[in-house]
Scaffold this active site. Structure first.
Site, mmCIF file in Angstrom:
data_model
loop_
_atom_site.group_PDB
_atom_site.id
_atom_site.type_symbol
_atom_site.label_atom_id
_atom_site.label_comp_id
_atom_site.label_asym_id
_atom_site.label_seq_id
_atom_site.Cartn_x
_atom_site.Cartn_y
_atom_site.Cartn_z
ATOM 1 N N ASP A 51 0.847 -1.185 0.000
ATOM 2 C CA ASP A 51 0.000 0.000 0.000
ATOM 3 C C ASP A 51 0.896 1.254 0.000
ATOM 4 O OD1 ASP A 51 -3.045 0.821 0.550
ATOM 5 O OD2 ASP A 51 -1.799 2.076 1.844
ATOM 6 N N TRP A 52 0.663 2.225 0.883
ATOM 7 C CA TRP A 52 1.476 3.435 0.909
ATOM 8 C C TRP A 52 2.920 3.146 1.291
ATOM 9 C CZ3 TRP A 52 2.228 8.349 -0.387
ATOM 10 C CH2 TRP A 52 1.156 9.056 -0.946
ATOM 11 N N TRP B 20 -13.051 5.040 -2.362
ATOM 12 C CA TRP B 20 -12.318 5.089 -1.083
ATOM 13 C C TRP B 20 -11.787 6.489 -0.821
ATOM 14 C CZ3 TRP B 20 -10.785 4.337 3.535
ATOM 15 C CH2 TRP B 20 -9.475 4.589 3.950
ATOM 16 N N HIS C 227 -6.684 -6.942 0.715
ATOM 17 C CA HIS C 227 -5.697 -5.874 0.574
ATOM 18 C C HIS C 227 -4.578 -6.023 1.605
ATOM 19 C CE1 HIS C 227 -4.140 -2.003 -0.617
ATOM 20 N NE2 HIS C 227 -4.242 -1.534 0.622
ATOM 21 N N ASP D 288 -7.290 -8.540 -3.845
ATOM 22 C CA ASP D 288 -7.209 -7.092 -3.633
ATOM 23 C C ASP D 288 -7.676 -6.361 -4.887
ATOM 24 O OD1 ASP D 288 -6.723 -4.539 -2.779
ATOM 25 O OD2 ASP D 288 -4.562 -4.638 -3.080
#
Length: 296
Positions: free
Chosen positions: A119-120, A160, A275, A246
């Protein structure tokens, strides 16, 4: 800059999180990190979490990698976990996160790093690895990418992003629960809530979706495109380990494999999970990392 610091008692007796807290000053902010395993090891695994989690996400993986003989470092990004949290969304930017993580690595003198990111953690980690390549020996990406503003963002991400921006309700624990195949129990939900006792602690989590480059005019787009070009010359070992469930990052593993020379011939994996694959298949993910380092 006004900051808040989550009281230490919020982190007492969290389930499966027996780790000692460590802190590093970063540009006047206190960054928390875990430092487990052999601190004399020349092999360092840097685990970067994403949105809206913290180092708790890696709690099941850290011991497995540490027991294999590696030094495992898992920081909380600024705005998350036990790290300091600026209270205004305007205090955060993509560049600031890259700078904070870069300074963290430099202050600890980390080298021969195997980056593990999701993710980030990938948005920041891939940028840092491209710009500080001499410090990194390998990269493992799970459900992540480096957006350059050229890619069309999936509809579910746009939903989101709008939710994070406009919803008066932003339940960190339930967001992570919904992003996992497994059902988090009440103690795990409590742990994910722990860093965020009120809305003033959530500015960093709230703004993250807005910072993803979505056009060529985005402030981070140029630097990310330059980093993407550098990754196109990355010949050191590069592994993707994505989950099968995901909807946000589905298919991006193939783009990474096609673009990055170091991905050629590696044993890329698809494992069971949503995810947050660290919640759904932590033991398998950790063993894949250990094997990847052993083979490379």
């Amino acid at each position: 800059m006004k900051i808040v610091r989550t009281p230490d008692n919020h982190f007492n007796n969290l389930k499966d999180y027996p780790f000692e807290a460590n802190y590093q000053d970063i540009s006047g902010l206190r960054m928390h990190y875990l430092d487990e395993g052999d601190r004399k090891s020349n092999d360092i695994i840097l685990m970067l979490h994403g949105e809206p989690s913290w180092s708790y996400l890696y709690r099941h993986m850290i011991p497995i990698c540490a027991q294999a003989g590696y030094r495992v470092i898992a920081p909380d990004l600024i705005g998350f976990g036990r790290s300091d949290k600026p209270t205004k969304k305007s205090n955060y930017s993509y560049l600031k996160h890259v700078t904070w993580v870069t300074e963290f690595i430099e202050e600890l003198g980390l080298k021969n790093i195997t980056l593990v990111c999701q993710d980030w953690g990938s948005l920041i980690g891939l940028r840092v690895a491209a710009e500080q390549s001499e410090r990194f020996s390998r990269i493992v990406v799970g459900n992540g990418f480096l957006p350059t503003g050229k890619q069309e963002l999936p509809k579910i991400f746009k939903i989101w992003r709008a939710f994070a921006k406009y919803s008066p309700w932003f339940p960190i624990d339930k967001i992570i629960d919904k992003g996992s195949f497994k059902i988090l129990d009440k103690e795990e939900l409590k742990a994910y809530r722990a860093p965020f006792p009120s809305s003033k602690y959530k500015a960093g989590a709230r703004i993250f979706p807005q910072l993803v480059p979505s056009s060529l005019q985005d402030p981070a787009a140029n630097a990310n495109r330059e980093a993407w070009e550098l990754l196109g010359q990355w010949k050191k070992p590069f592994l993707t380990c994505f989950s099968n469930g995901d909807p946000i990052t589905r298919g991006l593993d193939k783009l990474l494999q096609a673009h990055i020379p170091g991905a050629k011939g590696q044993a890329h994996q698809v494992i069971k999970g949503g995810h947050f694959l660290q919640e759904d298949s932590p033991e398998e993910f950790a063993e894949i990392i250990n094997q990847f380092i052993a083979d490379n």
